[in-house]
Scaffold this motif. Structure first.
Motif, PDB file in Angstrom:
ATOM      1  N   ALA A  28     -12.317 -46.188  30.174  1.00  0.00           N
ATOM      2  CA  ALA A  28     -13.073 -46.359  28.937  1.00  0.00           C
ATOM      3  C   ALA A  28     -12.183 -46.514  27.708  1.00  0.00           C
ATOM      4  N   LEU A  29     -10.903 -46.196  27.826  1.00  0.00           N
ATOM      5  CA  LEU A  29     -10.006 -46.297  26.672  1.00  0.00           C
ATOM      6  C   LEU A  29      -9.823 -47.733  26.228  1.00  0.00           C
ATOM      7  N   SER A  30      -9.861 -47.936  24.942  1.00  0.00           N
ATOM      8  CA  SER A  30      -9.530 -49.244  24.383  1.00  0.00           C
ATOM      9  C   SER A  30      -8.012 -49.395  24.389  1.00  0.00           C
ATOM     10  N   PRO A  31      -7.496 -50.588  24.701  1.00  0.00           N
ATOM     11  CA  PRO A  31      -6.037 -50.792  24.689  1.00  0.00           C
ATOM     12  C   PRO A  31      -5.426 -50.581  23.301  1.00  0.00           C
ATOM     13  N   THR A  32      -6.259 -50.501  22.264  1.00  0.00           N
ATOM     14  CA  THR A  32      -5.748 -50.300  20.903  1.00  0.00           C
ATOM     15  C   THR A  32      -5.800 -48.837  20.470  1.00  0.00           C
ATOM     16  N   THR A  33      -6.294 -47.958  21.344  1.00  0.00           N
ATOM     17  CA  THR A  33      -6.366 -46.532  21.019  1.00  0.00           C
ATOM     18  C   THR A  33      -5.005 -45.879  21.238  1.00  0.00           C
ATOM     19  N   ALA A  34      -4.442 -45.346  20.155  1.00  0.00           N
ATOM     20  CA  ALA A  34      -3.145 -44.666  20.241  1.00  0.00           C
ATOM     21  C   ALA A  34      -3.361 -43.232  20.710  1.00  0.00           C
ATOM     22  N   LEU A  35      -2.540 -42.813  21.669  1.00  0.00           N
ATOM     23  CA  LEU A  35      -2.607 -41.455  22.201  1.00  0.00           C
ATOM     24  C   LEU A  35      -1.255 -40.771  22.027  1.00  0.00           C
ATOM     25  N   SER A  36      -1.284 -39.465  21.869  1.00  0.00           N
ATOM     26  CA  SER A  36      -0.036 -38.704  21.934  1.00  0.00           C
ATOM     27  C   SER A  36       0.294 -38.503  23.409  1.00  0.00           C
ATOM     28  N   ILE A  37       1.495 -38.086  23.704  1.00  0.00           N
ATOM     29  CA  ILE A  37       1.867 -37.820  25.094  1.00  0.00           C
ATOM     30  C   ILE A  37       0.988 -36.716  25.674  1.00  0.00           C
ATOM     31  N   PHE A  38       0.594 -35.762  24.863  1.00  0.00           N
ATOM     32  CA  PHE A  38      -0.229 -34.652  25.337  1.00  0.00           C
ATOM     33  C   PHE A  38      -1.639 -35.115  25.677  1.00  0.00           C
ATOM     34  N   GLU A  39      -2.193 -36.020  24.857  1.00  0.00           N
ATOM     35  CA  GLU A  39      -3.511 -36.583  25.162  1.00  0.00           C
ATOM     36  C   GLU A  39      -3.453 -37.403  26.447  1.00  0.00           C
ATOM     37  N   LEU A  40      -2.392 -38.179  26.600  1.00  0.00           N
ATOM     38  CA  LEU A  40      -2.239 -38.997  27.800  1.00  0.00           C
ATOM     39  C   LEU A  40      -2.093 -38.125  29.042  1.00  0.00           C
ATOM     40  N   LEU A  41      -1.258 -37.106  28.971  1.00  0.00           N
ATOM     41  CA  LEU A  41      -1.076 -36.213  30.126  1.00  0.00           C
ATOM     42  C   LEU A  41      -2.381 -35.515  30.498  1.00  0.00           C
ATOM     43  N   HIS A  42      -3.200 -35.215  29.521  1.00  0.00           N
ATOM     44  CA  HIS A  42      -4.496 -34.591  29.789  1.00  0.00           C
ATOM     45  C   HIS A  42      -5.391 -35.534  30.613  1.00  0.00           C
ATOM     46  N   LEU A  43      -5.261 -36.832  30.376  1.00  0.00           N
ATOM     47  CA  LEU A  43      -6.111 -37.822  31.056  1.00  0.00           C
ATOM     48  C   LEU A  43      -5.584 -38.235  32.428  1.00  0.00           C
ATOM     49  N   VAL A  44      -4.295 -38.108  32.660  1.00  0.00           N
ATOM     50  CA  VAL A  44      -3.706 -38.632  33.896  1.00  0.00           C
ATOM     51  C   VAL A  44      -3.282 -37.501  34.830  1.00  0.00           C
ATOM     52  N   THR A  45      -4.236 -36.768  35.301  1.00  0.00           N
ATOM     53  CA  THR A  45      -3.947 -35.700  36.243  1.00  0.00           C
ATOM     54  C   THR A  45      -3.265 -36.297  37.475  1.00  0.00           C
ATOM     55  N   PRO A  46      -2.541 -35.479  38.238  1.00  0.00           N
ATOM     56  CA  PRO A  46      -1.812 -36.012  39.403  1.00  0.00           C
ATOM     57  C   PRO A  46      -2.686 -36.736  40.425  1.00  0.00           C
ATOM     58  N   GLY A  47      -3.983 -36.466  40.462  1.00  0.00           N
ATOM     59  CA  GLY A  47      -4.863 -37.139  41.413  1.00  0.00           C
ATOM     60  C   GLY A  47      -5.297 -38.529  41.000  1.00  0.00           C
ATOM     61  N   ILE A  48      -5.005 -38.922  39.776  1.00  0.00           N
ATOM     62  CA  ILE A  48      -5.402 -40.242  39.279  1.00  0.00           C
ATOM     63  C   ILE A  48      -4.438 -41.295  39.812  1.00  0.00           C
ATOM     64  N   GLN A  49      -4.981 -42.290  40.512  1.00  0.00           N
ATOM     65  CA  GLN A  49      -4.159 -43.373  41.065  1.00  0.00           C
ATOM     66  C   GLN A  49      -4.475 -44.658  40.320  1.00  0.00           C
ATOM     67  N   ILE A  50      -3.528 -45.124  39.546  1.00  0.00           N
ATOM     68  CA  ILE A  50      -3.689 -46.387  38.822  1.00  0.00           C
ATOM     69  C   ILE A  50      -3.251 -47.505  39.752  1.00  0.00           C
ATOM     70  N   ILE A  51      -4.153 -48.430  40.015  1.00  0.00           N
ATOM     71  CA  ILE A  51      -3.859 -49.535  40.925  1.00  0.00           C
ATOM     72  C   ILE A  51      -3.163 -50.663  40.172  1.00  0.00           C
ATOM     73  N   ASP A  52      -3.744 -51.087  39.071  1.00  0.00           N
ATOM     74  CA  ASP A  52      -3.146 -52.099  38.205  1.00  0.00           C
ATOM     75  C   ASP A  52      -3.390 -51.692  36.762  1.00  0.00           C
ATOM     76  N   GLY A  53      -2.353 -51.794  35.964  1.00  0.00           N
ATOM     77  CA  GLY A  53      -2.501 -51.463  34.552  1.00  0.00           C
ATOM     78  C   GLY A  53      -1.158 -51.338  33.873  1.00  0.00           C
ATOM     79  N   GLU A  54      -1.215 -51.209  32.549  1.00  0.00           N
ATOM     80  CA  GLU A  54      -0.008 -51.074  31.747  1.00  0.00           C
ATOM     81  C   GLU A  54      -0.144 -49.894  30.805  1.00  0.00           C
ATOM     82  N   ILE A  55       0.909 -49.131  30.688  1.00  0.00           N
ATOM     83  CA  ILE A  55       0.982 -48.018  29.771  1.00  0.00           C
ATOM     84  C   ILE A  55       2.195 -48.291  28.889  1.00  0.00           C
TER      85      ILE A  55
END
Length: 122
Positions: free
Chosen positions: A50-77
């Protein structure tokens, strides 16, 4: 410089969270942008999608969203500094590898030390 590493080591998926934690506090001052093309259907995945590619996140916000169980198949960070200059690009490639693009020597050396299967791409 561009590096690539397998996203899987045996049965272990190397998640975005693992990579970010490996790189540590050197990433704390960067702004993060997430563009997910495809993600495995896991709890919490919908928040990343649901994140917009223009939404800026801090590293802490990003880490909160990407728990170890999240598998990104295709994408860019993407991580940018305070002036908006790209410092790091992590690209999930078909759930088979992570491509890393950066000129920051400390990030390159940390990844090379932590992931010996890393290869350099021209």
């Amino acid at each position: 410089m561009i590096l690539s590493m397998p996203a899987w080591t045996g049965d272990h998926y190397i998640s975005l969270a693992e990579i970010l934690l490996c790189l540590g506090k050197s990433l704390a001052d960067l702004q993060w942008y997430v563009k997910i093309t495809e993600i495995a259907p896991e709890p919490g995945a919908e928040q990343l999608e649901a994140l917009s590619p223009t939404t800026a996140l801090s590293i802490f916000e990003l880490l909160h969203l990407v728990t170890p169980g999240i598998q990104i198949i295709d994408g860019e960070i993407t991580a940018t500094d305070e002036s908006g200059k790209q410092q790091l690009l992590l690209r999930a490639v078909d759930s088979s590898s992570w491509d890393v693009e950066t000129d920051l020597e400390h990030i390159l050396s940390t990844l090379e030390d932590s992931y010996p299967e890393l290869t350099h791409i021209e």
